[in-house]
Write an enzyme that holds these catalytic residues in place. Structure first.
Site, PDB file in Angstrom:
ATOM      1  N   GLY A 262      36.431  60.373  18.725  1.00  0.00           N
ATOM      2  CA  GLY A 262      36.365  60.915  17.379  1.00  0.00           C
ATOM      3  C   GLY A 262      36.157  62.418  17.356  1.00  0.00           C
ATOM      4  CG  ASP A 263      32.338  63.990  17.670  1.00  0.00           C
ATOM      5  OD1 ASP A 263      32.414  63.013  18.462  1.00  0.00           O
ATOM      6  OD2 ASP A 263      31.252  64.389  17.216  1.00  0.00           O
ATOM      7  CD  GLU A 264      33.193  61.107  22.824  1.00  0.00           C
ATOM      8  OE1 GLU A 264      33.923  60.742  23.768  1.00  0.00           O
ATOM      9  OE2 GLU A 264      32.274  60.404  22.373  1.00  0.00           O
TER      10      GLU A 264
END
Length: 354
Positions: A262-264
């Site tokens: 997701g936010d990696e």
């Protein structure tokens, strides 16, 4: 010698030389002869070309056939040594092979026969095995051959084959384009346009198999959940796209930037294993990501934590294990207060601050 009017190629009227002499030769009707043998020549006993069929004239639109000497226009290839027109009907049953001396040097298979009046030779030419090359060179079509000529069948086969090959080529191009597009889509994160986890795996497998040294950065956004909670997922998507553009701008064309969660994100630096340089890049990324991202009338604020590992600092370690080491350094960065980067420590199994 009195030379008649030139041929009209649109109406395929034959060009003649010395009509009076031709009438004395008592040949077939000119129109019928041109229809049955559009590539015929009437050659006088002295070797001068008196008449040519419409297709032969099309091969030499600039002239030079009518009134020309046969052995000046054509070069004998078989049988060798023939220099007199009277010998053509008696050598090898009247069969011979010639080529044009000038221009496109097409090969002609030919058959010669004496005229019954004894005042010349009738020569019938065909393209033989060179029909395809000759058709391409002179832009001929089936209309330039007698309907019963096997060359017409060869033309039909050639045209059918060409059409099939052209269609097959276009189909293969379309399939190849669709394959490339499908592969690109399979390796691309649709939101950011970055590589995805699958593409990352291919890159790391290739580097590991070929022994190419590389550096790794595991990047995780800080405070991203607050952006989604406060402004909604559309704002989060906007932030992710801004992050993607920043990460790409801080890497080279040969490097890989992948969104793996997701936010990696994971950054792979080909042949860049200098940890000081990697830390400089990491600090620059952190600084740029801490700048507010405008969304509507609001400002989305995030940061990031980064873990760094290199294939050189962890010799003999596989790509998956190296990712784990960089991930450990990433979480060490988060535990140390976020908004910073850490180097994986291969000796202590922990991370060194940077």
């Amino acid at each position: 010698m009195n030379v008649g009017a030139r041929v009209n190629l649109e109406t395929c009227q034959p060009q003649t030389c010395n009509p009076d002499l031709l009438r004395k030769l008592n040949l077939l009707d000119m129109e019928a002869l041109s229809a049955f043998m559009p590539m015929h020549l009437v050659v006088a006993n002295d070797g001068r070309i008196l008449r040519a069929g419409p297709t032969l004239l099309k091969l030499r639109p600039e002239g030079g056939l009518i009134g020309g000497m046969f052995f000046d226009v054509f070069e004998m290839r078989r049988p060798r040594g023939v220099t007199h027109i009277a010998l053509l009907p008696v050598q090898d049953g009247g069969r011979f092979l010639v080529i044009f001396r000038e221009g496109v040097r097409s090969h002609f298979k030919a058959l010669a026969a004496n005229l019954s009046c004894g005042r010349g030779v009738l020569v019938n030419l065909s393209f033989g095995i060179s029909v395809v090359d000759a058709v391409e060179a002179y832009d001929l079509s089936s209309r330039d051959f007698a309907a019963t000529d096997l060359a017409v069948e060869m033309l039909y086969l050639f045209e059918a084959k060409s059409a099939a090959m052209s269609e097959s080529k276009m189909l293969n191009q379309r399939l190849q384009g669709a394959k490339v597009a499908a592969e690109e889509q399979a390796f691309t994160d649709t939101l950011t346009g970055l590589k995805n986890r699958r593409a990352l795996g291919h890159v790391l497998d290739r580097f590991e198999a070929t022994g190419v040294p590389f550096g790794l950065m595991q990047v995780d956004l800080d405070y991203f959940k607050q952006v989604n909670d406060r402004f909604g997922h559309a704002a989060g998507d906007e932030v992710l796209q801004v992050v993607a553009r920043i990460l790409v701008s801080e890497t080279r064309d040969c490097d890989t930037v992948a969104r793996v969660g997701g936010d990696e994100f994971v950054l792979v630096f080909q042949r860049l294993v200098d940890t000081e340089v990697l830390q400089t890049i990491a600090h620059r990324i952190i600084s740029r990501l801490e700048e507010p991202v405008p969304y509507g009338g609001d400002a989305c604020r995030i940061s990031c934590s980064i873990g760094i590992a290199t294939s050189v600092s962890h010799p003999g370690v596989g790509a998956d294990s190296l990712l784990d080491e960089a991930d450990k350094a990433l979480y060490a960065s988060k535990h140390a207060g976020r908004g910073r980067c850490m180097l994986a420590n291969p000796d202590a199994g922990s991370a060194a601050g940077a």
